[in-house]
Design a protein around this motif. Structure first.
Motif, PDB file in Angstrom:
ATOM      1  N   ALA A 124     -17.431 -63.979  26.531  1.00 39.33           N
ATOM      2  CA  ALA A 124     -16.120 -63.315  26.650  1.00 39.33           C
ATOM      3  C   ALA A 124     -16.112 -62.017  25.850  1.00 39.33           C
ATOM      4  O   ALA A 124     -16.659 -61.947  24.743  1.00 39.33           O
ATOM      5  N   MET A 125     -15.470 -60.989  26.412  1.00 38.77           N
ATOM      6  CA  MET A 125     -15.546 -59.655  25.794  1.00 38.77           C
ATOM      7  C   MET A 125     -14.917 -59.605  24.410  1.00 38.77           C
ATOM      8  O   MET A 125     -15.324 -58.814  23.558  1.00 38.77           O
ATOM      9  N   CYS A 126     -13.922 -60.481  24.152  1.00 41.38           N
ATOM     10  CA  CYS A 126     -13.254 -60.466  22.847  1.00 41.38           C
ATOM     11  C   CYS A 126     -14.217 -60.811  21.723  1.00 41.38           C
ATOM     12  O   CYS A 126     -13.932 -60.536  20.555  1.00 41.38           O
ATOM     13  N   CYS A 147      -7.971 -58.470  22.600  1.00 45.21           N
ATOM     14  CA  CYS A 147      -8.267 -57.803  23.874  1.00 45.21           C
ATOM     15  C   CYS A 147      -6.981 -57.172  24.391  1.00 45.21           C
ATOM     16  O   CYS A 147      -5.899 -57.410  23.858  1.00 45.21           O
ATOM     17  N   PHE A 177      -5.441 -57.852  27.113  1.00 41.42           N
ATOM     18  CA  PHE A 177      -4.514 -58.859  27.676  1.00 41.42           C
ATOM     19  C   PHE A 177      -3.648 -59.434  26.560  1.00 41.42           C
ATOM     20  O   PHE A 177      -2.430 -59.552  26.702  1.00 41.42           O
ATOM     21  N   ASN A 178      -4.268 -59.796  25.444  1.00 38.97           N
ATOM     22  CA  ASN A 178      -3.492 -60.302  24.305  1.00 38.97           C
ATOM     23  C   ASN A 178      -2.515 -59.240  23.810  1.00 38.97           C
ATOM     24  O   ASN A 178      -1.412 -59.559  23.362  1.00 38.97           O
ATOM     25  N   ILE A 186     -10.514 -66.104  17.401  1.00 42.23           N
ATOM     26  CA  ILE A 186      -9.821 -65.392  18.479  1.00 42.23           C
ATOM     27  C   ILE A 186      -8.599 -66.187  18.929  1.00 42.23           C
ATOM     28  O   ILE A 186      -8.639 -67.419  19.011  1.00 42.23           O
ATOM     29  N   VAL A 187      -7.516 -65.452  19.206  1.00 45.42           N
ATOM     30  CA  VAL A 187      -6.271 -66.084  19.667  1.00 45.42           C
ATOM     31  C   VAL A 187      -6.390 -66.340  21.167  1.00 45.42           C
ATOM     32  O   VAL A 187      -6.574 -65.406  21.948  1.00 45.42           O
ATOM     33  N   HIS A 223      -4.054 -68.020  29.709  1.00 43.43           N
ATOM     34  CA  HIS A 223      -4.428 -66.817  30.478  1.00 43.43           C
ATOM     35  C   HIS A 223      -5.925 -66.527  30.327  1.00 43.43           C
ATOM     36  O   HIS A 223      -6.521 -65.862  31.173  1.00 43.43           O
ATOM     37  N   CYS A 224      -6.530 -67.055  29.232  1.00 40.80           N
ATOM     38  CA  CYS A 224      -7.961 -66.805  28.978  1.00 40.80           C
ATOM     39  C   CYS A 224      -8.861 -67.429  30.053  1.00 40.80           C
ATOM     40  O   CYS A 224     -10.038 -67.050  30.167  1.00 40.80           O
ATOM     41  N   CYS A 284     -10.989 -65.109  32.101  1.00 40.74           N
ATOM     42  CA  CYS A 284     -12.246 -64.524  31.593  1.00 40.74           C
ATOM     43  C   CYS A 284     -13.430 -65.475  31.731  1.00 40.74           C
ATOM     44  O   CYS A 284     -14.584 -65.049  31.595  1.00 40.74           O
TER      45      CYS A 284
HETATM   46  S1  SF4 Z   1      -7.977 -63.052  27.584  1.00 44.40           S
HETATM   47 FE1  SF4 Z   1      -8.707 -64.553  26.085  1.00 44.40          FE
HETATM   48  S2  SF4 Z   1     -10.889 -64.949  26.603  1.00 44.40           S
HETATM   49 FE2  SF4 Z   1     -10.220 -63.063  27.659  1.00 44.40          FE
HETATM   50  S3  SF4 Z   1     -10.862 -61.429  26.309  1.00 44.40           S
HETATM   51 FE3  SF4 Z   1      -8.719 -61.909  25.817  1.00 44.40          FE
HETATM   52  S4  SF4 Z   1      -8.804 -63.417  24.171  1.00 44.40           S
HETATM   53 FE4  SF4 Z   1     -10.840 -63.318  25.085  1.00 44.40          FE
END
Ligand code: SF4
Ligand code: SF4
Length: 333
Positions: free
Chosen positions: A252-254, A269, A271-272, A300-301, A305-306, A309
């Motif tokens: 995952a990119m985060c 990220c 999205f967060n 990581i939070v 929704h994750c 990814c």
């Molecule tokens: S949405 Fe969740 S899994 Fe995807 S990059 Fe963001 S924190 Fe990581």
């Protein structure tokens, strides 16, 4: 938003990824404005011309300082339409001077406007890698998602970029495209889609690009609203959950990125960032207290929704995170 069956956190736990931690901070992604000349139906940022949030001078200067840290190898400028930030040109020129990989996420359409037309040459001069959303190689589908006339505008700008060297082999000027599904379904296989895009765009429009990145739509922002209003949210979440791939969680990119909001708040990220979920716990959550070491080992939070990814071959701002061969091996296990 919740999904019946195991939550994302539970899936992480079962696959040995909990707590879910960053592995490094190599990519600094700057969201410098929520303003945009378009209003795409799938936009997770809910960007538009009515939005007024943009990075202020103090935050921007601090981002430039952090961007210079040796551990940061990639600089990624996004929005909205980042070109609409009043200090955009200066920011890009100063980031480019750091000699690192520099990406700008552009909708391309804005480069048709007289005020921004010179950016084609500007981008080439600063060796900026361009990443542009083109949901589909067929005009009708792209316009359905992004607005009437958008496909034709993108093609016109791609021709100008190609004539500058962008997307042409050997030029070193990179033009990557982003595909994302037009409805409530997961993207197809990235390699096959890239081949289709390359053929259709060359044969029908005479334009070239480097790579195609496949993005799984994340149920955030306008795309979430679309899923809710069309009654597709539950089925879409179940499809993402069913496609959970532990190998994609590991990529995952985060795990290598930090995302900075217009006010300097730090997120795992983009999205967060749109969900107002800053980096957690004891980790400094503002660019003014940037602590590379603490951020590189942060937890990581995550929330459901994750799942976007970690479905199938994975999805990130740079497309699928797993090669097809790896995916086939994972599926065979
Ligand atoms: S949405 Fe969740 S899994 Fe995807 S990059 Fe963001 S924190 Fe990581
Ligand atoms: S998807 Fe990109 S181009 Fe479309 S409205 Fe959002 S920020 Fe603008």
């Amino acid at each position: 938003m919740s999904v019946p069956g195991p939550s994302f956190r539970e899936c992480l736990r079962r696959s040995g990824f909990f707590p879910f931690r960053a592995a490094a901070v190599k990519i600094l992604q700057l969201n410098i404005t929520r303003r945009c000349n378009l209003r795409c139906r799938h936009c997770h940022v809910e960007a538009g011309l009515e939005q007024d949030r943009q990075m202020n001078d103090a935050v921007l200067e601090k981002c430039l300082e952090v961007a210079a840290l040796p551990a940061i190898t990639t600089l990624d400028v996004t929005g909205g339409a980042p070109e609409l930030h009043p200090r955009f040109r200066e920011l890009v020129a100063r980031l480019a001077a750091l000699g690192k990989r520099l990406l700008v996420r552009t909708n391309l359409v804005i480069l048709q406007e007289a005020e921004f037309a010179d950016l084609v040459e500007f981008y080439a001069r600063h060796r900026v890698e361009l990443v542009a959303s083109l949901p589909d190689a067929r005009g009708e589908r792209t316009d359905r998602l992004r607005g009437a006339g958008v496909f034709a505008a993108i093609i016109a700008v791609m021709r100008r970029l190609n004539s500058q060297g962008y997307g042409r082999s050997g030029s070193g000027l990179v033009l990557d495209l982003v595909h994302n599904p037009v409805g409530a379904y997961l993207p197809g296989e990235q390699g096959a889609l890239e081949a289709d895009y390359r053929r259709v765009l060359a044969e029908q429009h005479g334009v070239e690009f480097n790579q195609l990145f496949c993005l799984t739509n994340c149920p955030v922002g306008r795309y979430l609203e679309y899923l809710q209003s069309s009654g597709n949210l539950a089925d879409y979440m179940l499809a993402l959950q069913a496609a959970y791939n532990p190998a994609a969680a590991g990529r995952a990119m985060c795990r290598e990125t930090i995302s900075v909001g217009p006010d300097g708040t730090l997120y795992d990220c983009d999205f967060n960032q749109m969900l107002d979920l800053p980096v957690a716990g004891n980790t400094p959550a503002n660019i003014f207290s940037f602590d590379h070491r603490a951020l590189a080992g942060r937890e990581i939070v995550t929330a459901d929704h994750c799942f976007a990814c970690t479905a199938g071959a994975g999805s990130s701002c740079q497309g699928a995170t797993l090669p097809t061969a790896d995916l086939q091996r994972t599926a065979a296990k």
